[in-house]
Design an enzyme around this catalytic site. Structure first.
Site, PDB file in Angstrom:
ATOM      1  N   LYS A   1       0.861  -1.190   0.000  1.00 52.62           N
ATOM      2  CA  LYS A   1       0.000   0.000   0.000  1.00 52.62           C
ATOM      3  C   LYS A   1       0.892   1.234   0.000  1.00 52.62           C
ATOM      4  O   LYS A   1       1.876   1.299   0.761  1.00 52.62           O
ATOM      5  CB  LYS A   1      -0.914  -0.013   1.235  1.00 52.62           C
ATOM      6  CG  LYS A   1      -1.935   1.119   1.240  1.00 52.62           C
ATOM      7  CD  LYS A   1      -2.937   1.002   2.389  1.00 52.62           C
ATOM      8  CE  LYS A   1      -3.963   2.120   2.359  1.00 52.62           C
ATOM      9  NZ  LYS A   1      -4.954   2.029   3.450  1.00 52.62           N
TER      10      LYS A   1
ATOM     11  N   SER B   1     -10.020   2.219   2.358  1.00 55.27           N
ATOM     12  CA  SER B   1      -9.091   2.931   1.510  1.00 55.27           C
ATOM     13  C   SER B   1      -8.102   2.033   0.771  1.00 55.27           C
ATOM     14  O   SER B   1      -7.535   2.458  -0.228  1.00 55.27           O
ATOM     15  CB  SER B   1      -8.308   3.941   2.346  1.00 55.27           C
ATOM     16  OG  SER B   1      -7.489   3.271   3.305  1.00 55.27           O
TER      17      SER B   1
ATOM     18  N   SER C   1     -10.462  -0.024   6.565  1.00 59.43           N
ATOM     19  CA  SER C   1      -9.803  -0.025   5.254  1.00 59.43           C
ATOM     20  C   SER C   1      -9.105  -1.297   4.829  1.00 59.43           C
ATOM     21  O   SER C   1      -8.680  -1.398   3.680  1.00 59.43           O
ATOM     22  CB  SER C   1      -8.823   1.132   5.162  1.00 59.43           C
ATOM     23  OG  SER C   1      -9.535   2.303   4.915  1.00 59.43           O
TER      24      SER C   1
HETATM   25  N1  GLN Z   1     -13.641   4.688   5.544  1.00 62.42           N
HETATM   26  C1  GLN Z   1     -13.011   5.165   6.747  1.00 62.42           C
HETATM   27  C2  GLN Z   1     -12.598   6.590   6.573  1.00 62.42           C
HETATM   28  O1  GLN Z   1     -12.830   7.120   5.547  1.00 62.42           O
HETATM   29  C3  GLN Z   1     -11.854   4.281   7.132  1.00 62.42           C
HETATM   30  C4  GLN Z   1     -10.621   4.522   6.368  1.00 62.42           C
HETATM   31  C5  GLN Z   1      -9.489   3.693   6.839  1.00 62.42           C
HETATM   32  O2  GLN Z   1      -9.681   2.704   7.550  1.00 62.42           O
HETATM   33  N2  GLN Z   1      -8.288   4.137   6.500  1.00 62.42           N
HETATM   34  O3  GLN Z   1     -12.048   7.196   7.439  1.00 62.42           O
END
Ligand code: GLN
Length: 490
Positions: free
Chosen positions: A82, A157, A181
């Site tokens: 990532k 994400s 995410s």
């Molecule tokens: N969807 C969540 C957010 O937008 C989680 C994102 C994540 O876990 N990095 O904050």
């Protein structure tokens, strides 16, 4: 390459067996995935930076190591990283224009550990900007698409990591999870992923979003592959003040333990309004499967589940607003042209390089931390966070794991939330609470809804990753959801 051999390559364990038998070299394996990325990724956009030459060089070293008899179990296994784990000499963009020109001067601890194990980094995976999002649509490099249906999102994400593994562009990938995410994209793309206990995997060199919630973890087709990769990623790190000192067990050693007598709870709070019917059905079928494996279903509740979204969306932006203050156009990253003075430099660099969602989070975070509102929002969110954690403590008095859906529905179409981006926050309803409580949680494929993958979520006690992997593995020994592949991967 024969079909059977090709199929074996799309899991870490399959590739490992071929490497050990010397049926394939690490260089051949790496070339295979580089070719697949080149052929298939134009449709998906799961990779931000392809590191073909570096990967071949690493694979040559892995082959040499094996020839000397010094190979470990992961030596020569390719992976995608990532793009928020720092990689020395290679751009680490965090999906943002702000860091489009940022070449990390050092390696994250996770990067170092995987390189030390002899793994081969194929490239850096697409992601939502600064890991803020549930759809991978906020990336500066464009949306990533779901290999099961390219008109749909892969989840976010860590959408790039998930889409790539699902499409067979890498056997495994790293990811991070602040509010879901790892689990959400794993669910949407029909693969397995585990967010470990907070502090289990070092955050050193992992670009920060919300420091009290962020946690790195693996994505793969199977729980067994996750066990291998998590073992390599986890461990105490002096350079991360929140790193846990507890020794890392061999996660593969307990995969085969029978589930007889294991107690699991399926909180009815998960089945509240808004849960897709086919998803609910898949969770029921999966629960019945766990019972068939000898586990015992026990009633539990998580009464504060509904508060997890408002709580998370106060705490995460608050921490993000502080973490992102470092991007000022002065020290590194994007700098605007012709600044008039220092205020203009900072203001314009930030305005031009951050996307809409990142700005929304910074504004929200700054607001909830501001003098007049701190107690009403941030202070209260911290108090509710404790209640959410207590719900889990109570539930874990009577069960070993909690089981439920990962997401309210299957992958949604691109642009679904274009008009009302805040509505997308609701997709984190089942995932964010594990981050708020710091608990390990996993998503594994467990069905189809409207022809798209459904994720089953398993939440465990603190440091009980081994149990989640064990349950997931046993489930995968008697079901075939983890063997399904999207057509695009053929
Ligand atoms: N969807 C969540 C957010 O937008 C989680 C994102 C994540 O876990 N990095 O904050």
């Amino acid at each position: 390459m024969s079909d059977m051999k090709e199929r074996a390559l799309d899991t870490l364990t399959g590739a490992q067996a071929l490497l050990e038998k010397k049926a394939i070299s690490a260089v051949e394996l790496t070339r295979h995935f580089v070719e697949r990325i080149k052929a298939i990724d134009p449709e998906l956009n799961s990779v931000i930076t392809l590191c073909a030459e570096e990967a071949i060089a690493q694979a040559e070293q892995a082959d040499a190591r094996r020839a000397r008899g010094e190979a470990g179990p992961l030596t020569g296994i390719p992976f995608l990283h990532k793009d928020l784990f720092c990689t020395r000499g290679i751009r680490t963009s965090c999906g943002s224009r702000m860091l489009d020109n940022f070449v990390a001067p050092y390696d994250a601890t996770v990067t170092e550990k995987l390189a030390g194990a002899g793994m081969v980094m194929l490239g850096k995976a697409n992601m939502d900007e600064f890991a803020m999002g549930s759809s991978n649509e906020t990336s500066f490099y464009g949306a990533c698409r779901n290999p099961w249906d390219v008109t749909r999102v892969p989840g976010g994400s860590s959408g790039g990591s998930a889409a790539a593994v699902a499409a067979g562009l890498a056997p495994v990938a790293t990811a991070t999870d602040t509010g879901g995410s790892i689990r959400l994209p794993a669910a949407f793309c029909g693969i397995s992923g585990i967010k470990p206990t907070y502090g289990r995997v070092s955050r050193y060199g992992m670009i920060a979003f919300a420091s009290s919630l962020d946690q790195g973890g693996p994505m793969a087709h199977t729980a067994e592959d996750c066990a291998h990769l998590l073992g390599a990623m986890a461990g105490f790190d002096m350079r991360d003040a929140t790193s846990l000192e507890d020794p890392v067990p061999d996660y593969t050693a307990t995969l085969d333990a029978p589930l007889t007598g294991l107690k699991f709870g399926v909180p009815k709070d998960f089945f509240a309004e808004g849960l897709d019917e086919e998803v609910a059905q898949a969770i029921e079928t999966a629960s019945a499967q766990l019972e068939a494996l000898g586990a015992i279903r026990v009633e539990v509740t998580l009464p504060h589940l509904r508060a997890s979204i408002p709580t998370y969306y106060v705490i995460a932006p608050a921490e993000a607003s502080s973490n992102l203050a470092r991007y000022d156009g002065v020290r590194f990253g994007y700098r605007c042209s012709d600044p008039q003075d220092i205020t203009d430099l900072i203001t314009r660099s930030r305005s031009e390089a951050f996307g809409e969602e990142v700005k929304r989070r910074i504004l929200t975070g700054t607001f909830v931390l501001s003098a007049g509102y701190y107690d009403a929002y941030y202070g209260r969110a911290l108090a509710v966070r404790k209640l959410i954690a207590q719900d889990f403590d109570t539930a874990f008095e009577s069960v070993d794991i909690i089981v439920g859906p990962t997401a309210p529905g299957p992958a949604f179409a691109l642009d679904t939330f274009a008009e009302d981006p805040v509505k997308m926050y609701l997709t984190d309803i089942f995932t964010a609470s594990a981050n708020l409580a710091g608990l390990p949680a996993m998503s594994i494929p467990a069905g189809l809804a409207a022809g798209l993958p459904v994720g089953l979520q398993l939440i465990g006690r603190r440091l009980d990753e081994a149990r989640l992997l064990n349950v997931a593995h046993q489930f995968q020994q008697t079901t075939d959801w983890h063997l399904k592949r999207p057509e695009l991967s053929q």
